[in-house]
Design a protein around this motif. Sequence first.
Motif, PDB file in Angstrom:
ATOM      1  N   UNK A   9      30.654  13.112 -48.812  1.00 51.35           N
ATOM      2  CA  UNK A   9      29.456  12.312 -49.061  1.00 51.35           C
ATOM      3  C   UNK A   9      29.897  10.898 -49.412  1.00 51.35           C
ATOM      4  N   UNK A  10      29.048   9.928 -49.117  1.00 54.32           N
ATOM      5  CA  UNK A  10      29.372   8.553 -49.503  1.00 54.32           C
ATOM      6  C   UNK A  10      29.455   8.423 -51.027  1.00 54.32           C
ATOM      7  N   UNK A  11      30.145   7.406 -51.489  1.00 54.58           N
ATOM      8  CA  UNK A  11      30.251   7.180 -52.933  1.00 54.58           C
ATOM      9  C   UNK A  11      28.898   6.875 -53.547  1.00 54.58           C
ATOM     10  N   UNK A  12      28.102   6.097 -52.865  1.00 54.55           N
ATOM     11  CA  UNK A  12      26.781   5.713 -53.364  1.00 54.55           C
ATOM     12  C   UNK A  12      25.716   6.624 -52.754  1.00 54.55           C
ATOM     13  N   UNK A  13      25.055   7.389 -53.600  1.00 51.79           N
ATOM     14  CA  UNK A  13      23.979   8.281 -53.156  1.00 51.79           C
ATOM     15  C   UNK A  13      22.753   8.050 -54.018  1.00 51.79           C
ATOM     16  N   UNK A  14      21.592   8.148 -53.396  1.00 55.50           N
ATOM     17  CA  UNK A  14      20.355   8.082 -54.166  1.00 55.50           C
ATOM     18  C   UNK A  14      20.223   9.367 -54.981  1.00 55.50           C
ATOM     19  N   UNK A  15      19.292   9.381 -55.894  1.00 57.25           N
ATOM     20  CA  UNK A  15      19.068  10.563 -56.729  1.00 57.25           C
ATOM     21  C   UNK A  15      18.714  11.766 -55.854  1.00 57.25           C
ATOM     22  N   UNK A  16      17.842  11.578 -54.892  1.00 54.21           N
ATOM     23  CA  UNK A  16      17.440  12.679 -53.994  1.00 54.21           C
ATOM     24  C   UNK A  16      18.640  13.185 -53.194  1.00 54.21           C
ATOM     25  N   UNK A  17      19.467  12.271 -52.706  1.00 55.12           N
ATOM     26  CA  UNK A  17      20.650  12.672 -51.953  1.00 55.12           C
ATOM     27  C   UNK A  17      21.619  13.448 -52.841  1.00 55.12           C
ATOM     28  N   UNK A  48      21.756  28.122 -40.029  1.00 54.05           N
ATOM     29  CA  UNK A  48      20.465  28.694 -40.446  1.00 54.05           C
ATOM     30  C   UNK A  48      20.336  28.717 -41.963  1.00 54.05           C
ATOM     31  N   UNK A  49      21.422  29.039 -42.647  1.00 51.71           N
ATOM     32  CA  UNK A  49      21.397  29.071 -44.117  1.00 51.71           C
ATOM     33  C   UNK A  49      21.165  27.669 -44.678  1.00 51.71           C
ATOM     34  N   UNK A  50      21.858  26.679 -44.150  1.00 49.16           N
ATOM     35  CA  UNK A  50      21.667  25.300 -44.597  1.00 49.16           C
ATOM     36  C   UNK A  50      20.251  24.816 -44.312  1.00 49.16           C
ATOM     37  N   UNK A  51      19.717  25.179 -43.146  1.00 49.89           N
ATOM     38  CA  UNK A  51      18.340  24.801 -42.818  1.00 49.89           C
ATOM     39  C   UNK A  51      17.353  25.423 -43.802  1.00 49.89           C
ATOM     40  N   UNK A  52      17.564  26.681 -44.146  1.00 50.42           N
ATOM     41  CA  UNK A  52      16.671  27.358 -45.098  1.00 50.42           C
ATOM     42  C   UNK A  52      16.736  26.694 -46.470  1.00 50.42           C
ATOM     43  N   UNK A  53      17.934  26.324 -46.904  1.00 46.18           N
ATOM     44  CA  UNK A  53      18.100  25.655 -48.198  1.00 46.18           C
ATOM     45  C   UNK A  53      17.368  24.318 -48.187  1.00 46.18           C
ATOM     46  N   UNK A  54      17.547  23.552 -47.113  1.00 44.70           N
ATOM     47  CA  UNK A  54      16.931  22.233 -47.032  1.00 44.70           C
ATOM     48  C   UNK A  54      15.406  22.332 -46.916  1.00 44.70           C
ATOM     49  N   UNK A  55      14.911  23.272 -46.124  1.00 45.08           N
ATOM     50  CA  UNK A  55      13.458  23.448 -46.003  1.00 45.08           C
ATOM     51  C   UNK A  55      12.838  23.852 -47.335  1.00 45.08           C
ATOM     52  N   UNK A  61      10.076  20.058 -53.411  1.00 46.17           N
ATOM     53  CA  UNK A  61      10.136  18.731 -54.013  1.00 46.17           C
ATOM     54  C   UNK A  61       9.268  17.678 -53.335  1.00 46.17           C
ATOM     55  N   UNK A  62       8.921  17.872 -52.094  1.00 52.13           N
ATOM     56  CA  UNK A  62       8.168  16.833 -51.398  1.00 52.13           C
ATOM     57  C   UNK A  62       6.753  17.279 -51.029  1.00 52.13           C
TER      58      UNK A  62
END
Length: 65
Positions: A9-17, A48-55, A61-62
């Motif tokens: 991941x980049x050094x600078x991330x937003x709170x959501x990231x 599929x697991x990553x998609x389920x986590x993100x969904x 949250x949104x």
Amino acid sequence: MKNLLLMLAPEELSVKQQEIVSLISSSLIESNESIMIFSSSDEEMIRRRLEAIFLDYLYTNLIKG
């Protein structure tokens, strides 16, 4: 060593990231099923697991928030 999982991941991330990276990181060891999925070589199952986590994150949250 059979498999290696590298999270970058980049050094600078937003709170959501930061929340998403943390969520993915913690999901790696949340259950025996997750450990088996992420330690497998099955790219489709991991995706599929990553998609389920993100969904779930998006819905919690949104959409609801």
